[in-house]
Design a protein around this motif. Structure first.
Motif, mmCIF file in Angstrom:
data_model
loop_
_atom_site.group_PDB
_atom_site.id
_atom_site.type_symbol
_atom_site.label_atom_id
_atom_site.label_comp_id
_atom_site.label_asym_id
_atom_site.label_seq_id
_atom_site.Cartn_x
_atom_site.Cartn_y
_atom_site.Cartn_z
ATOM 1 N N GLU A 79 0.829 -1.205 0.000
ATOM 2 C CA GLU A 79 0.000 0.000 0.000
ATOM 3 C C GLU A 79 0.864 1.255 0.000
ATOM 4 O OE1 GLU A 79 -2.724 -0.166 3.214
ATOM 5 O OE2 GLU A 79 -3.823 -1.902 2.444
ATOM 6 N N VAL A 80 1.902 1.272 0.839
ATOM 7 C CA VAL A 80 2.801 2.430 0.896
ATOM 8 C C VAL A 80 3.574 2.554 -0.409
ATOM 9 C CG1 VAL A 80 4.807 3.417 2.069
ATOM 10 C CG2 VAL A 80 2.986 2.343 3.405
ATOM 11 N N LEU A 81 4.005 1.417 -0.967
ATOM 12 C CA LEU A 81 4.786 1.421 -2.204
ATOM 13 C C LEU A 81 3.981 2.014 -3.359
ATOM 14 C CD1 LEU A 81 7.556 0.515 -3.270
ATOM 15 C CD2 LEU A 81 6.509 -1.662 -3.914
ATOM 16 N N LYS A 82 2.683 1.694 -3.429
ATOM 17 C CA LYS A 82 1.837 2.207 -4.506
ATOM 18 C C LYS A 82 1.691 3.724 -4.448
ATOM 19 C CE LYS A 82 -0.979 -1.963 -5.124
ATOM 20 N NZ LYS A 82 -2.327 -2.561 -4.947
ATOM 21 N N ARG A 83 1.760 4.295 -3.249
ATOM 22 C CA ARG A 83 1.525 5.733 -3.090
ATOM 23 C C ARG A 83 2.804 6.522 -2.838
ATOM 24 N NH1 ARG A 83 -3.001 7.205 1.031
ATOM 25 N NH2 ARG A 83 -2.668 9.168 -0.085
ATOM 26 N N ALA A 84 3.945 5.868 -2.947
ATOM 27 C CA ALA A 84 5.212 6.496 -2.560
ATOM 28 C C ALA A 84 5.495 7.782 -3.324
ATOM 29 C CB ALA A 84 6.364 5.507 -2.758
ATOM 30 N N PHE A 85 5.096 7.843 -4.612
ATOM 31 C CA PHE A 85 5.384 9.025 -5.427
ATOM 32 C C PHE A 85 4.242 10.040 -5.424
ATOM 33 C CE2 PHE A 85 8.199 5.805 -7.366
ATOM 34 C CZ PHE A 85 9.404 6.495 -7.293
ATOM 35 N N ASP A 86 3.160 9.761 -4.695
ATOM 36 C CA ASP A 86 2.031 10.696 -4.648
ATOM 37 C C ASP A 86 2.423 11.958 -3.878
ATOM 38 O OD1 ASP A 86 0.636 8.812 -5.977
ATOM 39 O OD2 ASP A 86 -0.679 8.245 -4.314
ATOM 40 N N PRO A 87 2.010 13.137 -4.362
ATOM 41 C CA PRO A 87 2.316 14.370 -3.632
ATOM 42 C C PRO A 87 1.716 14.353 -2.224
ATOM 43 C CG PRO A 87 1.523 14.860 -5.844
ATOM 44 C CD PRO A 87 1.296 13.397 -5.616
ATOM 45 N N PHE A 88 2.499 14.802 -1.255
ATOM 46 C CA PHE A 88 2.086 14.978 0.139
ATOM 47 C C PHE A 88 1.840 13.661 0.877
ATOM 48 C CE2 PHE A 88 0.444 18.655 -2.279
ATOM 49 C CZ PHE A 88 1.266 19.634 -1.741
ATOM 50 N N PHE A 89 2.159 12.527 0.246
ATOM 51 C CA PHE A 89 2.011 11.255 0.961
ATOM 52 C C PHE A 89 3.295 10.967 1.728
ATOM 53 C CE2 PHE A 89 2.710 6.659 1.240
ATOM 54 C CZ PHE A 89 1.591 6.309 1.980
ATOM 55 N N THR A 90 3.173 10.721 3.018
ATOM 56 C CA THR A 90 4.333 10.421 3.845
ATOM 57 C C THR A 90 3.907 9.613 5.060
ATOM 58 O OG1 THR A 90 6.151 11.371 5.150
ATOM 59 C CG2 THR A 90 4.097 12.615 5.077
ATOM 60 N N VAL A 116 11.744 6.220 -12.931
ATOM 61 C CA VAL A 116 12.201 5.807 -11.608
ATOM 62 C C VAL A 116 11.117 4.939 -10.986
ATOM 63 C CG1 VAL A 116 11.305 7.933 -10.564
ATOM 64 C CG2 VAL A 116 13.017 6.573 -9.342
ATOM 65 N N GLN A 117 11.521 3.852 -10.370
ATOM 66 C CA GLN A 117 10.573 2.977 -9.694
ATOM 67 C C GLN A 117 11.195 2.432 -8.416
ATOM 68 O OE1 GLN A 117 9.761 -0.862 -11.504
ATOM 69 N NE2 GLN A 117 11.563 -0.690 -12.824
ATOM 70 N N LEU A 118 10.341 1.979 -7.524
ATOM 71 C CA LEU A 118 10.787 1.435 -6.245
ATOM 72 C C LEU A 118 10.392 -0.030 -6.146
ATOM 73 C CD1 LEU A 118 9.695 4.318 -3.828
ATOM 74 C CD2 LEU A 118 11.962 3.943 -4.804
ATOM 75 N N LYS A 119 11.296 -0.820 -5.586
ATOM 76 C CA LYS A 119 11.002 -2.211 -5.254
ATOM 77 C C LYS A 119 11.282 -2.396 -3.774
ATOM 78 C CE LYS A 119 11.941 -4.263 -9.788
ATOM 79 N NZ LYS A 119 12.729 -5.285 -10.536
ATOM 80 N N SER A 120 10.317 -2.976 -3.069
ATOM 81 C CA SER A 120 10.483 -3.083 -1.623
ATOM 82 C C SER A 120 9.605 -4.183 -1.059
ATOM 83 C CB SER A 120 10.129 -1.742 -0.961
ATOM 84 O OG SER A 120 10.356 -1.796 0.430
ATOM 85 N N ARG A 121 10.070 -4.744 0.059
ATOM 86 C CA ARG A 121 9.276 -5.690 0.837
ATOM 87 C C ARG A 121 9.517 -5.405 2.310
ATOM 88 N NH1 ARG A 121 10.121 -11.784 -0.538
ATOM 89 N NH2 ARG A 121 12.312 -11.158 -0.530
#
Length: 414
Positions: free
Chosen positions: A351-362, A386-391
């Protein structure tokens, strides 16, 4: 005893079966007549009951499966009235696959004519009684065919009007959505200007407070108990300055100043600027890069900022220390430079990974949530991704792809 309707396709190259009413064979017709003889329903009830069963009748199924090519040399007699614009009485005498499917031997073909072009044909016969259709019958049927032509033209007109109304409705909805989006954009622009002005005015006093606090800290004795309070002021002003910088970077229009640089030099610069913070937090940096330079046109300051922001995120994900891996290489096809920044931190949920690049999401209340948004914009302005991979518990990897300029040999070949 039966009738079949065929209409021309939209491109006028096919005669397509649309409907068949009546029996497919004489035996089926005789059986129907016997059933009607014993039926005690009124004529209206019989007609309504039969109309409901037309869709499933054998004749209707065969007719709807038929498509006959339209051409003047077409041997099938169902096509000829489209060119002669006159009814055709067929007395048999030829073998045709289309006629055999419909069990047609003696029949009449009536053209359905509009003012401009033929719309199709109606085929009628008396398969049960075997009676011929005389000239009076043909004239009566032609009157009926003319009414069919008018009905079809009106239907096409109404359908065209419905389609036009639907297109206008969709265009109106799109225009309304665009107006709402424009108003929303104007409001955001006004808010952005106000926020940019406010952030710019706040930044100077905050920088001044931080500067004086550092000066005071240098002049204080090492044993002074108030040093911790002054250090807290410095730390908090640093966070405020970072928040203000991220907001200004996000709000201000981005203009790239592209010059040729070695990408490896910019990565080394970013690593040097972040090295002290890594050492303070017990984080070890591992840098892997090729010996040959990777030259491309970049905005030096914005690219260094983007790399530092990704490194800063990695550092903050490792509060207890860890390893920061940074690598750079060309992709296998040589079309792009690939930068990977990996940490051994806590990782992110889906859920966090999907929104990581959204403005003001932290997930950190002390941060603006604009850092990664600005990074994404900088990379995309350079034509990259640019993309993020995380677990969770497995760390995070940021992957940047920047397009490389074509080699000289490739340009010459092109």
């Amino acid at each position: 005893n039966r009738a079949m309707l065929f209409l021309t396709s939209e491109d006028r190259t096919w005669l397509e079966g649309k409907m068949g009413v009546g029996p497919l064979t004489r035996e089926e017709g005789l059986r129907i007549w016997e059933e009607l003889h014993d039926d005690r329903r009124s004529l209206r009830e019989m007609v309504l009951g039969y109309s409901a069963s037309v869709e499933e009748s054998p004749l209707n199924r065969v007719v709807r499966e038929m498509r006959i090519p339209i051409s003047e040399d077409q041997p099938c007699p169902l096509v000829k009235p489209l060119f002669t614009r006159r009814p055709l009485r067929w007395e048999g005498g030829t073998t045709d696959g289309y006629l055999e499917k419909l069990n047609l031997s003696k029949f009449v073909v009536l053209p359905i004519l509009s003012y401009v072009e033929p719309l199709g044909v109606i085929v009628v016969d008396n398969i049960v009684s075997g009676e011929e259709i005389d000239e009076d019958g043909i004239e009566t049927l032609m009157l009926f065919a003319s009414q069919v032509a008018v009905a079809i033209e009106k239907s096409v007109l109404y359908q065209g009007l419905d389609e036009q109304i639907e297109r206008l409705r969709q265009a109106n909805e799109e225009m309304r959505a665009m107006q709402e989006q424009l108003l929303h954009t104007e409001r955001l622009a006004a808010i952005g200007q106000m926020a940019s002005s406010l952030a710019d005015q706040i930044r100077n006093p905050v920088s001044l407070i931080g500067g004086y606090a550092r000066l005071i800290l240098k002049r204080m004795e090492s044993t002074d108990e108030r040093r911790q309070l002054v250090q807290t002021i410095i730390d908090q002003t640093d966070k405020l300055e970072e928040l203000l910088r991220e907001n200004l970077d996000f709000l201000q229009p981005m203009g790239l100043k592209l010059e040729e640089h070695d990408l490896l030099d910019l990565i080394s610069t970013a690593v040097s600027l972040m090295r002290r913070e890594c050492e303070e937090r017990g984080i070890k940096i591992h840098l892997s890069a090729p010996e040959e330079p990777i030259r491309m046109k970049l905005d030096q300051y914005q690219m260094v900022y983007a790399l530092m922001q990704l490194m800063r995120n990695a550092i903050q994900a490792m509060p207890e220390g860890g390893d920061l891996w940074i690598s750079c290489s060309a992709t296998e096809d040589g079309c792009a430079a690939k930068i990977e920044i990996s940490d051994t931190g806590k990782g992110m949920s889906e859920e966090v990974l999907k929104r990581a690049f959204d403005p003001f999401f932290t997930t950190d209340k002390l941060r603006s949530g604009l850092g990664l948004t600005v990074v994404k914009r900088i990379i995309e302005e350079h034509g990259g991704t640019v993309q993020l991979k995380s677990r969770p518990g497995k760390g995070t990897t940021a992957i940047i792809l920047l397009p490389l300029p074509p080699k000289k040999d490739d340009r010459n070949l092109t």
